[in-house]
Design a protein around this motif. Structure first.
Motif, short mmCIF file in Angstrom:
data_model
loop_
_atom_site.label_atom_id
_atom_site.label_comp_id
_atom_site.label_asym_id
_atom_site.label_seq_id
_atom_site.Cartn_x
_atom_site.Cartn_y
_atom_site.Cartn_z
N GLU A 14 0.82 -1.21 0.00
CA GLU A 14 0.00 0.00 0.00
C GLU A 14 0.86 1.26 0.00
N GLU A 33 2.53 -0.35 -7.29
CA GLU A 33 2.70 -1.27 -8.42
C GLU A 33 4.18 -1.45 -8.77
N THR A 65 -1.93 -4.76 -4.65
CA THR A 65 -1.50 -3.37 -4.41
C THR A 65 -2.70 -2.45 -4.20
N LYS A 66 -2.44 -1.41 -3.43
CA LYS A 66 -3.42 -0.35 -3.20
C LYS A 66 -2.68 0.98 -3.07
N GLY A 67 -3.41 2.06 -3.27
CA GLY A 67 -2.85 3.39 -3.06
C GLY A 67 -3.84 4.26 -2.33
N LYS A 70 -3.22 8.84 -7.39
CA LYS A 70 -2.71 8.13 -8.57
C LYS A 70 -1.24 7.76 -8.40
N LYS A 92 -0.72 4.79 -6.00
CA LYS A 92 -1.07 3.51 -6.63
C LYS A 92 0.05 3.04 -7.56
#
Length: 415
Positions: free
Chosen positions: A344, A365, A383-385, A358, A361
């Protein structure tokens, strides 16, 4: 040149018997003019050819810098010019930065020519400068600067220090940086029990530190060739200290591995020295508190947090010096194949929230991609943001912002 030719023709035409000489002078002068024109044309062509080749080999050459995003997230820039690290991640690099930033300075808000506002001066002089558009601190010969921290002993038992130092194209012994872990400008620190600690000496080709403990002198050093390297540029310096053991790195190479310092390290300062009036400068200074092992934190908290995965400004490009931590994470995941993570990304509050979301995220990645390249199965990671939504520190200090710019590894528990 043409005016000279005309004057000479007028003068010699008025003299008898000089017609033949005049023709020779005219011919020679015209040839000289022709040579000058040809030479300048060749120089111009060479310059244009060089620009074309630079554009082919480096598409960014000659292009105007795009307008920077409003966010200054992770603005610890590292110059990627000649003599500095390749953008490839240093997978053999085992340095891991501390888990909590206690001092950092990217110099982004500083004015050139002024003394850096987040530093104190112990000796000599220092000022903010811009080197090829990069913010840095220029230090005079034998000048000493130290972070402006309201404490005489702020270094914890385990800590890391990182900074970039500029080295000129001169013999290695002509330029050095002295790192003191004690107050003042003395050539060594004498403790009450008679022990002595000298500064850590760093040159472009190696490092040395000496101490005297219980009457015995201890020296650790490693140096490469002492000749001029043939290139000037920035080198990344990293130091880790864990209660008594110290490691020193120059770029991706571990120079010193000291098992036992056995002396109290309390503060941090930088002195710069050169034989000539060459440039002496540092940037991207970062001091962080060391943390426990990753797996221990994972067992205790179900996650671990790091601000030591560094990225280029407003990009998801991972900096090479992050390789040590990524390699350690990959090693831990291989040793514990049952672990799965939600990776994250988080940013500070500078800039627009949609942009930061953005960016967080894409950085998460990028971390996942790096771990895949290090041999981790993609299925073990998601994955997260969150952008700036979940700060863990205040966003009103450089240290708080640095801690908020982080990546969290949250353990995924099987249902």
């Amino acid at each position: 040149m043409k005016l000279i030719l005309i004057l000479m023709m007028v003068i010699f035409s008025s003299l008898p018997g000089n017609a033949q000489l005049l023709k020779k002078i005219k011919k020679g002068t015209e040839k000289a003019v022709e040579n000058v024109i040809v030479k300048k044309s060749e120089e111009k062509a060479a310059r244009e050819t060089g620009k074309i080749m630079d554009t082919i080999l480096n598409p960014k050459f000659g292009a105007k810098d795009p307008k920077p995003a409003e966010s200054d997230n992770n603005s610890d820039t590292t110059n990627q010019k000649a003599g500095v690290s390749s953008p490839e991640i240093w997978t053999a690099y085992d340095f891991v930065g501390g888990s909590e930033v206690i001092f950092t300075d990217d110099l982004e808000s500083e004015q050139a020519g002024e003394f850096p506002s987040r530093w104190d001066l112990i000796r000599g002089n220092a000022e903010n400068v811009s080197i090829d558009g990069i913010h840095a601190i220029k230090i005079d010969h034998k000048g000493i600067i130290t972070p402006l921290i309201n404490s005489n002993e702020y270094l914890p038992e385990s800590f890391t220090v990182e900074f970039d130092a500029f080295f000129n194209d001169v013999p290695a012994s002509w330029q050095k940086y002295l790192i003191r872990f004690y107050n003042g400008a003395e050539p060594n620190k004498k403790f009450d029990n008679g022990d002595i600690l000298s500064p850590l000496l760093i040159q472009g080709n190696g490092a040395r530190i000496t101490s005297k403990v219980k009457g015995s002198e201890i020296k650790f050093e490693k140096f490469g060739p002492f000749g001029a390297p043939g290139i000037s540029g920035w080198k990344h310096i990293a130091i880790s200290f864990n209660e008594r053991a110290m490691k020193v790195y120059i770029d991706k190479e571990r120079i010193l591995n000291i098992p036992n310092i056995s002396l109290k390290l309390s503060v941090f300062s930088i002195e710069a020295q050169t034989q000539k009036e060459d440039l002496k400068a540092v940037k991207n200074v970062r001091i962080a508190k060391g943390g426990s092992k990753l797996y221990s934190r994972l067992i205790e908290e179900g996650k671990f947090i790091t601000s030591s995965i560094l990225f280029d400004v407003n990009k998801s490009t991972i900096k090479p010096e992050s390789g040590g931590l990524l390699t350690e994470i990959a090693r831990m995941m291989k040793e514990h194949p049952e672990t799965k993570f939600s990776i994250e990304g988080h940013t500070d509050s500078a800039g627009e929230a949609p942009y930061n979301l953005k960016l967080s995220k894409s950085r998460a990645e990028a971390v996942k991609t790096s771990l895949i390249r290090l041999g981790i199965n993609e299925a073990r990671m998601e994955t997260k943001g969150y952008g700036e939504e979940k700060p863990i520190s205040e966003n009103n200090t450089p240290e708080g912002k640095a801690n908020n710019r982080r990546v969290e590894f949250i353990k995924i528990f099987n249902n």
